[in-house]
Design a protein around this motif. Structure first.
Motif, PDB file in Angstrom:
ATOM      1  N   LYS A 108     -21.361 -15.498   5.148  1.00  0.00           N
ATOM      2  CA  LYS A 108     -20.432 -15.288   6.256  1.00  0.00           C
ATOM      3  C   LYS A 108     -21.182 -15.131   7.573  1.00  0.00           C
ATOM      4  N   ILE A 109     -22.239 -14.329   7.560  1.00  0.00           N
ATOM      5  CA  ILE A 109     -23.035 -14.119   8.769  1.00  0.00           C
ATOM      6  C   ILE A 109     -23.761 -15.401   9.154  1.00  0.00           C
ATOM      7  N   ILE A 110     -24.291 -16.097   8.167  1.00  0.00           N
ATOM      8  CA  ILE A 110     -24.984 -17.358   8.442  1.00  0.00           C
ATOM      9  C   ILE A 110     -24.036 -18.374   9.068  1.00  0.00           C
ATOM     10  N   LYS A 111     -22.793 -18.391   8.596  1.00  0.00           N
ATOM     11  CA  LYS A 111     -21.797 -19.309   9.156  1.00  0.00           C
ATOM     12  C   LYS A 111     -21.544 -18.977  10.633  1.00  0.00           C
ATOM     13  N   LYS A 112     -21.490 -17.693  10.956  1.00  0.00           N
ATOM     14  CA  LYS A 112     -21.311 -17.289  12.353  1.00  0.00           C
ATOM     15  C   LYS A 112     -22.481 -17.781  13.208  1.00  0.00           C
ATOM     16  N   LEU A 113     -23.694 -17.639  12.678  1.00  0.00           N
ATOM     17  CA  LEU A 113     -24.885 -18.091  13.400  1.00  0.00           C
ATOM     18  C   LEU A 113     -24.852 -19.600  13.615  1.00  0.00           C
ATOM     19  N   GLU A 114     -24.447 -20.323  12.584  1.00  0.00           N
ATOM     20  CA  GLU A 114     -24.371 -21.780  12.690  1.00  0.00           C
ATOM     21  C   GLU A 114     -23.334 -22.213  13.715  1.00  0.00           C
ATOM     22  N   ASP A 115     -22.194 -21.547  13.709  1.00  0.00           N
ATOM     23  CA  ASP A 115     -21.125 -21.902  14.648  1.00  0.00           C
ATOM     24  C   ASP A 115     -21.569 -21.695  16.097  1.00  0.00           C
ATOM     25  N   VAL A 116     -22.209 -20.561  16.358  1.00  0.00           N
ATOM     26  CA  VAL A 116     -22.683 -20.278  17.715  1.00  0.00           C
ATOM     27  C   VAL A 116     -23.766 -21.277  18.108  1.00  0.00           C
ATOM     28  N   ASN A 117     -24.652 -21.589  17.176  1.00  0.00           N
ATOM     29  CA  ASN A 117     -25.747 -22.504  17.490  1.00  0.00           C
ATOM     30  C   ASN A 117     -25.251 -23.916  17.785  1.00  0.00           C
ATOM     31  N   GLU A 118     -24.209 -24.339  17.097  1.00  0.00           N
ATOM     32  CA  GLU A 118     -23.639 -25.662  17.376  1.00  0.00           C
ATOM     33  C   GLU A 118     -22.995 -25.703  18.754  1.00  0.00           C
ATOM     34  N   LYS A 119     -22.441 -24.580  19.165  1.00  0.00           N
ATOM     35  CA  LYS A 119     -21.892 -24.498  20.526  1.00  0.00           C
ATOM     36  C   LYS A 119     -23.017 -24.580  21.558  1.00  0.00           C
ATOM     37  N   ILE A 120     -24.169 -23.990  21.210  1.00  0.00           N
ATOM     38  CA  ILE A 120     -25.336 -24.086  22.088  1.00  0.00           C
ATOM     39  C   ILE A 120     -25.765 -25.546  22.233  1.00  0.00           C
ATOM     40  N   LYS A 121     -25.754 -26.271  21.136  1.00  0.00           N
ATOM     41  CA  LYS A 121     -26.113 -27.696  21.160  1.00  0.00           C
ATOM     42  C   LYS A 121     -25.172 -28.469  22.075  1.00  0.00           C
ATOM     43  N   LEU A 122     -23.890 -28.177  21.972  1.00  0.00           N
ATOM     44  CA  LEU A 122     -22.892 -28.856  22.797  1.00  0.00           C
ATOM     45  C   LEU A 122     -23.107 -28.557  24.272  1.00  0.00           C
ATOM     46  N   LYS A 123     -23.316 -27.290  24.584  1.00  0.00           N
ATOM     47  CA  LYS A 123     -23.504 -26.900  25.970  1.00  0.00           C
ATOM     48  C   LYS A 123     -24.836 -27.416  26.524  1.00  0.00           C
ATOM     49  N   SER A 124     -25.815 -27.644  25.640  1.00  0.00           N
ATOM     50  CA  SER A 124     -27.090 -28.214  26.070  1.00  0.00           C
ATOM     51  C   SER A 124     -26.894 -29.643  26.550  1.00  0.00           C
ATOM     52  N   LYS A 125     -26.037 -30.381  25.857  1.00  0.00           N
ATOM     53  CA  LYS A 125     -25.727 -31.751  26.266  1.00  0.00           C
ATOM     54  C   LYS A 125     -25.005 -31.762  27.604  1.00  0.00           C
ATOM     55  N   GLU A 126     -24.211 -30.722  27.837  1.00  0.00           N
ATOM     56  CA  GLU A 126     -23.458 -30.622  29.091  1.00  0.00           C
ATOM     57  C   GLU A 126     -24.289 -29.993  30.213  1.00  0.00           C
ATOM     58  N   LYS A 127     -25.527 -29.565  29.870  1.00  0.00           N
ATOM     59  CA  LYS A 127     -26.419 -28.931  30.851  1.00  0.00           C
ATOM     60  C   LYS A 127     -25.806 -27.658  31.442  1.00  0.00           C
ATOM     61  N   ASP A 128     -25.010 -26.960  30.622  1.00  0.00           N
ATOM     62  CA  ASP A 128     -24.357 -25.732  31.081  1.00  0.00           C
ATOM     63  C   ASP A 128     -25.230 -24.537  30.706  1.00  0.00           C
ATOM     64  N   GLN A 129     -26.247 -24.266  31.542  1.00  0.00           N
ATOM     65  CA  GLN A 129     -27.236 -23.263  31.189  1.00  0.00           C
ATOM     66  C   GLN A 129     -26.682 -21.843  31.165  1.00  0.00           C
ATOM     67  N   LEU A 130     -25.747 -21.536  32.054  1.00  0.00           N
ATOM     68  CA  LEU A 130     -25.157 -20.205  32.055  1.00  0.00           C
ATOM     69  C   LEU A 130     -24.438 -19.926  30.744  1.00  0.00           C
ATOM     70  N   GLU A 131     -23.707 -20.909  30.254  1.00  0.00           N
ATOM     71  CA  GLU A 131     -22.988 -20.731  28.994  1.00  0.00           C
ATOM     72  C   GLU A 131     -23.964 -20.671  27.826  1.00  0.00           C
ATOM     73  N   ILE A 132     -25.060 -21.425  27.906  1.00  0.00           N
ATOM     74  CA  ILE A 132     -26.076 -21.382  26.857  1.00  0.00           C
ATOM     75  C   ILE A 132     -26.660 -19.980  26.745  1.00  0.00           C
ATOM     76  N   LEU A 133     -26.925 -19.355  27.877  1.00  0.00           N
ATOM     77  CA  LEU A 133     -27.475 -17.997  27.868  1.00  0.00           C
ATOM     78  C   LEU A 133     -26.502 -17.007  27.231  1.00  0.00           C
ATOM     79  N   LYS A 134     -25.213 -17.155  27.527  1.00  0.00           N
ATOM     80  CA  LYS A 134     -24.202 -16.286  26.919  1.00  0.00           C
ATOM     81  C   LYS A 134     -24.155 -16.486  25.401  1.00  0.00           C
ATOM     82  N   LEU A 135     -24.195 -17.741  24.980  1.00  0.00           N
ATOM     83  CA  LEU A 135     -24.156 -18.048  23.546  1.00  0.00           C
ATOM     84  C   LEU A 135     -25.427 -17.571  22.851  1.00  0.00           C
ATOM     85  N   ASP A 136     -26.548 -17.684  23.544  1.00  0.00           N
ATOM     86  CA  ASP A 136     -27.809 -17.215  22.974  1.00  0.00           C
ATOM     87  C   ASP A 136     -27.752 -15.710  22.729  1.00  0.00           C
ATOM     88  N   GLU A 137     -27.182 -14.968  23.682  1.00  0.00           N
ATOM     89  CA  GLU A 137     -27.019 -13.527  23.502  1.00  0.00           C
ATOM     90  C   GLU A 137     -26.113 -13.232  22.310  1.00  0.00           C
TER      91      GLU A 137
END
Length: 233
Positions: A108-137
């Motif tokens: 369950k915890i690993i799934k949460k980590l994967e979900d957040v990390n995939e959002k980081i990947k998406l925001k990386s493509k969009e060059k949305d660094q502020l959102e990446i920092l929030k997701l990283d936290e």
């Protein structure tokens, strides 16, 4: 002793003023060395001078604001050394969190980590660094919470608040130098394999790489002299 509603309301206004001003400083909307005038802030926020003054005192304690007695108050210059000093502390506390919570990290915890990390990947493509920092936290907080130690996160949160302005300022200008998604992906793989040593090393490497990147970026930055510490008009 009876507590009055007036005191509660006043404290709320002070905290609200603090939240607004600190957010603008951290996001760079109020640039380093910008002069802060209590009368102007009071007018802009639609509140009295007292809660503004109290908010600025708190921000000064946190190092986001500087004051020269009876002369000026300004947004503090970005402190690179402080950031480089704080990162290893955050890394150590997060490694402690993983050590304490490793056995609790389930699917369950690993799934949460994967979900957040995939959002980081998406925001990386969009060059949305502020959102990446929030997701990283958010990603790292999942690991911290697994420790079930209520004392760790408040400490890390306070430390991260001190370095967030530097992260936003420099990461926004050097998007291609950070590999957060791939580093998180490696950590998740080791967590799935239940390999504690590799997981700890992957988490530590994530912080070391970030620290090294910041160190490289700041090599050419000129440190302000005492004469330079004057507020911008």
């Amino acid at each position: 002793m009876v507590l009055t509603n007036t005191k509660i309301k006043r404290k709320f206004i002070k905290d609200e003023a603090y939240d607004i001003i600190s957010e603008q400083i951290i996001r760079g909307e109020l640039m380093p060395k910008t002069r802060l005038r209590i009368n102007d802030l009071s007018k802009d926020l639609g509140i009295s001078r007292t809660p503004v003054r109290e908010a600025l005192l708190k921000l000064e304690d946190e190092g986001l604001v500087m004051t020269k007695a009876n002369r000026w108050t300004m947004v503090a210059p970005i402190n690179i050394k402080e950031t480089l000093d704080i990162y290893p502390i955050i890394s150590s506390l997060e490694c402690l969190s993983l050590r304490l919570g490793f056995k609790r990290i389930d699917e369950k915890i690993i799934k949460k980590l994967e979900d957040v990390n995939e959002k980081i990947k998406l925001k990386s493509k969009e060059k949305d660094q502020l959102e990446i920092l929030k997701l990283d936290e958010k990603f790292h907080k999942i690991i911290i919470d697994s420790s079930l130690n209520d004392e760790i996160y408040p400490i890390i949160e306070g430390l991260k608040r001190k370095v967030k302005r530097v992260e936003i300022y420099f990461f926004e200008s050097h998007k291609d130098q950070f590999t957060t998604y791939e580093e998180h992906k490696k950590l998740i793989e080791y967590l799935k394999d239940k390999d504690f040593e590799k997981s700890i090393n992957a988490l530590r490497k994530n912080w070391v790489n970030t620290l090294d990147s910041l160190d490289e970026i700041t090599e050419d930055i000129e440190v302000d002299s005492d004469e330079d510490l004057l507020p911008n008009n």
